[in-house]
Design an enzyme around this catalytic site. Structure first.
Site, mmCIF file in Angstrom:
data_model
loop_
_atom_site.group_PDB
_atom_site.id
_atom_site.type_symbol
_atom_site.label_atom_id
_atom_site.label_comp_id
_atom_site.label_asym_id
_atom_site.label_seq_id
_atom_site.Cartn_x
_atom_site.Cartn_y
_atom_site.Cartn_z
ATOM 1 N N ASN A 3 7.942 4.227 -0.814
ATOM 2 C CA ASN A 3 6.963 3.560 0.070
ATOM 3 C C ASN A 3 6.636 2.157 -0.418
ATOM 4 O O ASN A 3 5.486 1.800 -0.608
ATOM 5 C CB ASN A 3 5.693 4.397 0.248
ATOM 6 C CG ASN A 3 4.951 4.659 -1.061
ATOM 7 O OD1 ASN A 3 5.566 4.770 -2.107
ATOM 8 N ND2 ASN A 3 3.634 4.770 -0.983
ATOM 9 N N LYS A 59 11.429 11.663 0.797
ATOM 10 C CA LYS A 59 9.977 11.876 0.848
ATOM 11 C C LYS A 59 9.421 11.527 2.218
ATOM 12 O O LYS A 59 9.762 10.503 2.803
ATOM 13 C CB LYS A 59 9.246 11.057 -0.231
ATOM 14 C CG LYS A 59 7.736 11.343 -0.222
ATOM 15 C CD LYS A 59 6.994 11.050 -1.490
ATOM 16 C CE LYS A 59 5.522 11.458 -1.302
ATOM 17 N NZ LYS A 59 4.648 11.048 -2.389
ATOM 18 N N HIS A 96 3.958 14.352 1.460
ATOM 19 C CA HIS A 96 2.517 14.070 1.341
ATOM 20 C C HIS A 96 1.871 14.972 2.377
ATOM 21 O O HIS A 96 1.985 14.735 3.583
ATOM 22 C CB HIS A 96 2.223 12.595 1.622
ATOM 23 C CG HIS A 96 0.766 12.251 1.521
ATOM 24 N ND1 HIS A 96 0.287 11.267 0.701
ATOM 25 C CD2 HIS A 96 -0.329 12.792 2.125
ATOM 26 C CE1 HIS A 96 -1.039 11.200 0.806
ATOM 27 N NE2 HIS A 96 -1.426 12.112 1.672
ATOM 28 N N HIS A 133 1.174 16.098 -5.011
ATOM 29 C CA HIS A 133 -0.231 15.807 -5.364
ATOM 30 C C HIS A 133 -1.231 16.634 -4.550
ATOM 31 O O HIS A 133 -2.054 16.091 -3.816
ATOM 32 C CB HIS A 133 -0.539 14.312 -5.255
ATOM 33 C CG HIS A 133 0.039 13.609 -4.056
ATOM 34 N ND1 HIS A 133 -0.353 13.893 -2.774
ATOM 35 C CD2 HIS A 133 0.990 12.653 -3.960
ATOM 36 C CE1 HIS A 133 0.324 13.132 -1.943
ATOM 37 N NE2 HIS A 133 1.146 12.372 -2.618
ATOM 38 N N ASP A 208 1.512 10.253 -9.443
ATOM 39 C CA ASP A 208 1.044 9.472 -8.286
ATOM 40 C C ASP A 208 0.198 8.282 -8.734
ATOM 41 O O ASP A 208 -0.710 7.854 -8.011
ATOM 42 C CB ASP A 208 0.272 10.346 -7.295
ATOM 43 C CG ASP A 208 0.277 9.736 -5.886
ATOM 44 O OD1 ASP A 208 1.253 9.080 -5.517
ATOM 45 O OD2 ASP A 208 -0.722 9.900 -5.160
ATOM 46 N N HIS A 212 -3.036 -0.503 -7.999
ATOM 47 C CA HIS A 212 -3.594 -1.478 -7.056
ATOM 48 C C HIS A 212 -4.427 -2.513 -7.805
ATOM 49 O O HIS A 212 -5.268 -2.149 -8.637
ATOM 50 C CB HIS A 212 -4.491 -0.783 -6.025
ATOM 51 C CG HIS A 212 -3.742 0.112 -5.084
ATOM 52 N ND1 HIS A 212 -2.818 -0.365 -4.176
ATOM 53 C CD2 HIS A 212 -3.771 1.452 -4.911
ATOM 54 C CE1 HIS A 212 -2.333 0.648 -3.480
ATOM 55 N NE2 HIS A 212 -2.881 1.765 -3.909
ATOM 56 N N ALA A 224 -6.260 3.221 -1.391
ATOM 57 C CA ALA A 224 -6.321 4.554 -1.981
ATOM 58 C C ALA A 224 -5.355 4.648 -3.152
ATOM 59 O O ALA A 224 -4.210 4.198 -3.049
ATOM 60 C CB ALA A 224 -5.974 5.600 -0.928
#
Lengths: 303, 303
Positions: A3, A59, A96, A133, A208, A212, A224
């Site tokens: 991602n 994923k 996810h 997660h 995970d 950021h 997030a």
């Protein structure tokens, strides 16, 4: 993880990203690559990815649930032929696990997703699935009940440590904000029980970790993700020690994941010692979990 | 409100604060003063406050639940003699209704408080109680069931508009973060139903507007509170219009509260028109609810 921008959608994308990582690889590790499954994914893309020896999984991010998932999937049934190809070539599907509907209450989105997951599980019994997660007692229970050798889940260290109280229960804590959001104390306890159960094979570590920048967390619309990289193994150790289960730590961190993916165990070792140290307030402009606090376990050496 | 620094604890404090407000009063309104109830409060303080014509209530903040509540109350039974005096002199008790225990799950703290409140209600049946800024279906139900003419609740406009999804369901929204935290969609709907029920007398408007400076909201440990002052009446109007209950708006905003406190109705009027306008991004360094967005109702005139 695929991602990134632009996303890693094909074997070629993954190859390019792999080489980029290798150029910045100061630790001589072998990146395990994934491709992102979205509405542009085809059975042909899956088969080509399987041919690539560097790719271990695809994923799937439901639309809008996390960072850079605007091109995620909103209708899972559109992907039936992709799942079929993944089952056929034995490529792991990582998920996810949250229903991507803003009208569903945020604390219920993972539990709601389990219904969809049961549909995928029943339709493709040999597809190997990793629910990433997980954050709820319901998800841990689902993995145990619907599991068998083809189903596993990863558990982050922050979901073993935090509850929603640590996000919104006192002052607002943006550095504890992640997706799936941390849930109730009972959920956290069920996750701790799952990962520390002697002999368990279906749960393994997945960080995970999300680096950021501080200005994207402390702002009017915060990203997030929890940044755990600098404290990951010491804090997993803390969790297992508190659960009186240090003897189960290696299985969770270093064995179950490799076995599930059919990879050889790492030959190297990491040694932790109980020796307090103070976490830096920031690492390169990113605030880690337990920023500025003293934690008990420290990485002594990596061989 | 008495939760300023230093706190307003006595009739003398309230008098001083009253005069300070009057000095800055550009609108010629009469401030209705409250004192803060904490462990230093005595029956004598209550009786002296009742003598003061400017004080209409005592407000109780459980310890640690909101801004400047570090000196709040942790054991309500210590206050039995204070409640007795308030009942005797007929002084209204206003409550922030959350159990002040960090180990209780944040979404359950208001519902847990209802047990304590039932104890107070049963022991002091004539004590007039206002449960402030309620956020749950359970609290609305409690008010209806245990209510009678001595029990009421205020409802903020943000609790009629937001759910927890608006705080943590997408990007993190610190400007939607308040205490009590916004709850489930079902809770919000129950609050809307309660305030718009024709003929209801127990629910009235209370803004709980909180002008926290932007840097105390967009930071690593954000203050709780939503700044609604610039949009309050237009947004209450929006809520009532969407519930097809504009005919109940005046009762909620301008009648029930005055009647409960035994105050005369205001003679002035406020006229709203349906005329879109854009909310400023900030007002004096404070970010309001719906910052920068267009809202439908506008205050046309105040007479």
């Amino acid at each position: 993880m695929p991602n990134v921008l632009p996303p890693i959608l094909t074997a070629e994308d993954a190859q390019r990203y792999y080489e980029e990582i290798r150029q910045h690889n100061h630790y001589d590790f072998t990146p395990l690559m994934t491709i992102k499954i979205n509405s542009s994914t085809t059975p042909e893309i899956i088969r080509a990815a399987k041919q690539s020896e560097i790719i271990i999984a695809g994923k799937l991010y439901p639309e809008g649930v996390t960072t850079n998932s605007e091109d995620g999937v909103s209708d899972f049934y559109d992907l039936w032929s992709v799942f079929e190809a993944m089952e056929e070539v034995d490529m792991v599907l990582c998920l996810h696990g949250e229903v991507p509907k803003p009208e569903i209450f945020c604390l219920d989105r993972e539990t709601e997703f389990l219904k969809i997951l049961s549909g995928i599980r029943n339709k493709f019994p040999k597809l190997r699935i990793v629910l990433e997660h997980i954050s709820t007692a319901a998800a841990a229970q689902w993995v145990l009940e619907n599991g068998g050798p083809n189903t596993a889940a990863t558990v982050t260290v922050h979901h073993l440590l935090l509850t929603l109280n640590d996000v919104v229960g006192g002052m607002l804590q943006p550095h504890h904000f992640c997706k799936p959001i941390a849930k109730r104390p009972q959920d956290r306890q069920r996750l701790i029980d799952a990962v520390t159960t002697p002999g368990q094979t279906q749960f393994f570590a997945g960080s995970d970790t999300a680096p950021h920048a501080i200005e994207t967390k402390e702002c009017a619309a915060g990203c997030a993700g929890v940044f755990t990289a600098p404290v990951l193994w010491p804090l997993y150790t803390e969790v297992f020690e508190r659960a009186d289960a240090l003897d189960q730590l290696e299985t969770f961190t270093s064995v179950n994941g490799a076995n599930f993916y059919g990879l050889p165990l790492n030959k190297g070792t990491m040694t932790l010692v109980k020796e307090p140290w103070q976490v830096e307030p920031t690492y390169g402009g990113v605030v880690p979990l337990r920023a500025g606090q003293v934690i008990e376990w420290r990485i002594k050496e990596i061989n």
